[in-house]
Design a protein around this motif. Structure first.
Motif, PDB file in Angstrom:
ATOM      1  N   TYR B 211      35.075  41.391  48.029  1.00 27.51           N
ATOM      2  CA  TYR B 211      36.045  42.404  48.478  1.00 27.51           C
ATOM      3  C   TYR B 211      36.396  42.211  49.945  1.00 27.51           C
ATOM      4  O   TYR B 211      37.509  42.497  50.369  1.00 27.51           O
ATOM      5  N   THR B 214      39.214  39.021  50.124  1.00 27.52           N
ATOM      6  CA  THR B 214      40.528  38.862  49.482  1.00 27.52           C
ATOM      7  C   THR B 214      41.212  40.200  49.236  1.00 27.52           C
ATOM      8  O   THR B 214      40.563  41.242  49.202  1.00 27.52           O
ATOM      9  N   ASP B 215      42.531  40.133  49.064  1.00 31.55           N
ATOM     10  CA  ASP B 215      43.327  41.308  48.732  1.00 31.55           C
ATOM     11  C   ASP B 215      43.911  41.191  47.340  1.00 31.55           C
ATOM     12  O   ASP B 215      44.889  41.860  47.004  1.00 31.55           O
ATOM     13  N   ARG B 216      43.362  40.279  46.545  1.00 32.32           N
ATOM     14  CA  ARG B 216      43.845  40.132  45.167  1.00 32.32           C
ATOM     15  C   ARG B 216      42.689  40.374  44.232  1.00 32.32           C
ATOM     16  O   ARG B 216      41.637  39.748  44.363  1.00 32.32           O
ATOM     17  N   LEU B 217      42.897  41.238  43.253  1.00 33.99           N
ATOM     18  CA  LEU B 217      41.811  41.576  42.339  1.00 33.99           C
ATOM     19  C   LEU B 217      41.341  40.369  41.519  1.00 33.99           C
ATOM     20  O   LEU B 217      40.145  40.163  41.358  1.00 33.99           O
ATOM     21  N   MET B 220      39.264  38.276  43.636  1.00 36.13           N
ATOM     22  CA  MET B 220      38.017  38.984  43.916  1.00 36.13           C
ATOM     23  C   MET B 220      37.027  38.806  42.764  1.00 36.13           C
ATOM     24  O   MET B 220      35.838  38.577  42.977  1.00 36.13           O
TER      25      MET B 220
END
Lengths: 248, 287
Positions: B211, B214-217, B220
């Motif tokens: 978490y 990154t800002d992409r699930l 992540m």
């Protein structure tokens, strides 16, 4: 114009407190209406119970002639900004893409045309340059525009917005209201929870004035008469400055 | 003997390695949703709550998988019931229910056999993995990954904006219990590797590490399962080489990775934050 939404004797209680009593009103297709009233008047509660997010004790809501459960996918709902976790790991375009989920159905993943459609909606609110930003990096107004884009992506017939103008810069405010008016001219029906009276006459054609019960519903100029306002707010000038009162 | 040679030579070590890497991967996947939904405590609760189910399964002579899933899911339903039908907050309800289940489990286990069993269930003993355990873990792993793949959309929207999800008619409750079921299964799969007490670390620490990067699930999830797998591998190395508890070494390796990322993450790291605030202050100083 035909009636698309009718609320009949809606009663809602929240943790034993009566939040809304005997609410009844109709809305025509192509209305751009505001729900206004003082703090704690039950504005958000009304919108949430209309679309079945909060159970009602009594009464019913018909939308497009059906009960809400049957036509959920024809409604787009934009929640209050502070209901969202803005640290969530999601980019702007992917947040808008969620708007295509309702029509995709189970197990189907969004395809290229869905992404293109999401981008198109993002362009319409003027946020396409931000498509690869994390949503928390945007200003309040930009966030609100992204959520409006998500609602557009749903291709809905009715739009319910909860406090879209709170903490929003002027440019975003203008974009949002312009798009709502465009949607109205396309025949969509829009209902907006709005926190104060200022600019209500600029934003909306119709108003639903609320304070736990329905005080008035009708054309903006009729509802904004000081007698009705004082009934709802207790003080006729509560949320207006002098100039605005004079304009009425 | 060298760790790599030992892996080639000993079958028990190969099984231990395969099992713990799989556990690392699926804990990372489920852990991402657990932390994004603010359910870290729930993760801890459900992992403890499988104990009575495990004990009863042993008594009945059935695979502990079934008992564990049943008691985990029942506890999560009980937690939901108490918090929805009283003025108690969710974390209070969690605190009551999982400790009760755990306590009941301890008593059931003492009726059962020797205390070494309890010790292994609580703290794991990956070097004693039997082939059947490995296959259960691999089966659960495959199932969990498949479910997450097919319900990714639903898991994403109910985590990010549950109000919108229920507004368009998605049952957030159903997705919640689906996730709780998977959480229970992941716990069961982790019993032998890290044990009940430390499962929550494998759920939370690799996901939290990812978490911060990154800002992409989707990324992540990949990163979290990667961190989980690497922690399992390195942890097993230390466990084998220095004869230490496998659960503890695996958890500590993932903690070390977390600390490194917490300090040095390019965007959300502590050092980066410190430099940025210094810059802002010096800019203000110039003005």
């Amino acid at each position: 114009m035909s009636t698309v939404l009718s609320v009949n004797d809606l009663n809602v209680s929240y943790l034993g407190n009566q939040a809304l009593t005997g609410i009844s009103f109709d809305l025509d297709q192509g209305s751009l209406a505001g729900i206004i009233g003082p703090n704690g008047a039950g504005k958000s509660t009304l919108i949430k119970s209309m679309i079945g997010l909060i159970p009602s004790d009594q009464g019913n809501v018909r939308i497009l002639g059906e009960s809400v459960n049957k036509i959920r996918r024809r409604i787009a709902y934009v929640p209050q900004r502070n209901d969202i976790d803005w640290d969530f790991p999601i980019h702007v375009l992917d947040a808008v893409l969620i708007g295509t989920y309702p029509s995709l159905g189970l197990f189907k993943k969004p395809r290229k045309k869905d992404r293109e459609w999401a981008y198109e909606c993002l362009r319409r609110v003027g946020m396409h340059d931000f498509s690869n930003r994390q949503i928390g990096e945007l200003s309040g107004g930009q966030q609100q525009r992204v959520f409006l884009a998500r609602a557009l992506a749903q291709k809905a017939e009715l739009f319910f917005l909860d406090e879209p103008f709170v903490g929003v810069d002027i440019q975003s405010e203008e974009t949002i209201i312009q798009i709502l008016k465009e949607l109205q001219s396309e025949g969509k029906t829009i209902l907006v929870v709005h926190h104060d009276l200022s600019k209500a006459n600029v934003y909306f054609d119709e108003l639903v004035l609320l304070n736990k019960e329905l005080i008035a519903k009708g054309k903006v100029s009729d509802v904004l008469s000081s007698k009705l306002i004082s009934k709802a707010y207790g003080n006729p000038l509560a949320f207006m400055n002098e100039r605005e009162v004079n304009q009425l | 003997m060298n760790f790599v040679d030992a892996i080639i030579q000993y079958e028990f070590l190969q099984k231990a390695l395969i099992t713990s890497v799989m556990v690392g991967i699926i804990c990372g996947v489920i852990g991402c949703f657990i932390i994004l939904r603010g359910m870290a405590l729930m993760g801890d609760a459900i992992s403890h709550a499988v104990l009575p189910g495990v004990a009863i399964s042993y008594m009945l002579g059935i695979n502990f998988f079934f008992g564990a899933v049943a008691s985990g899911v029942l506890t999560s339903i009980a937690i939901g019931f108490v918090s929805q039908n009283s003025r108690l907050k969710n974390d209070t309800s969690i605190g009551i229910m999982f400790t009760s289940a755990f306590a009941a489990g301890i008593i059931l286990i003492t009726f059962m056999k020797s205390s070494t069993d309890l010790y292994h269930i609580l703290f794991g003993n990956v070097l004693a993995v039997r082939p059947s355990d490995m296959w259960v873990t691999l089966g659960i792993g495959l199932l969990v990954i498949t479910v997450v793949y097919f319900f990714y959309k639903e898991l994403l929207v109910t985590s990010f904006d549950p109000t919108m999800a229920s507004a368009y008619g998605l049952s957030t409750k159903l997705i919640h219990y689906l996730l709780m079921t998977m959480l229970t299964m992941v716990t069961v799969a982790s019993l032998q590797t890290v044990g009940i007490v430390l499962v929550v670390a494998m759920l939370i620490t690799p996901a939290a590490t990812a978490y911060l990067l990154t800002d992409r699930l989707t990324l992540m999830i990949y990163l979290a399962s990667g961190f989980g797998a690497v922690a399992a591998f390195i942890g097993l190395y230390f466990s084998f080489t220095y004869n230490l508890s496998s659960g503890a070494t695996i958890v500590l390796v993932s903690t070390v990775m977390f600390i490194a990322v917490f300090l040095m993450s390019p965007k959300y790291g502590f050092i980066q934050r410190f430099i940025r605030s210094r810059k802002i202050r010096s800019l203000e100083g110039e003005m």
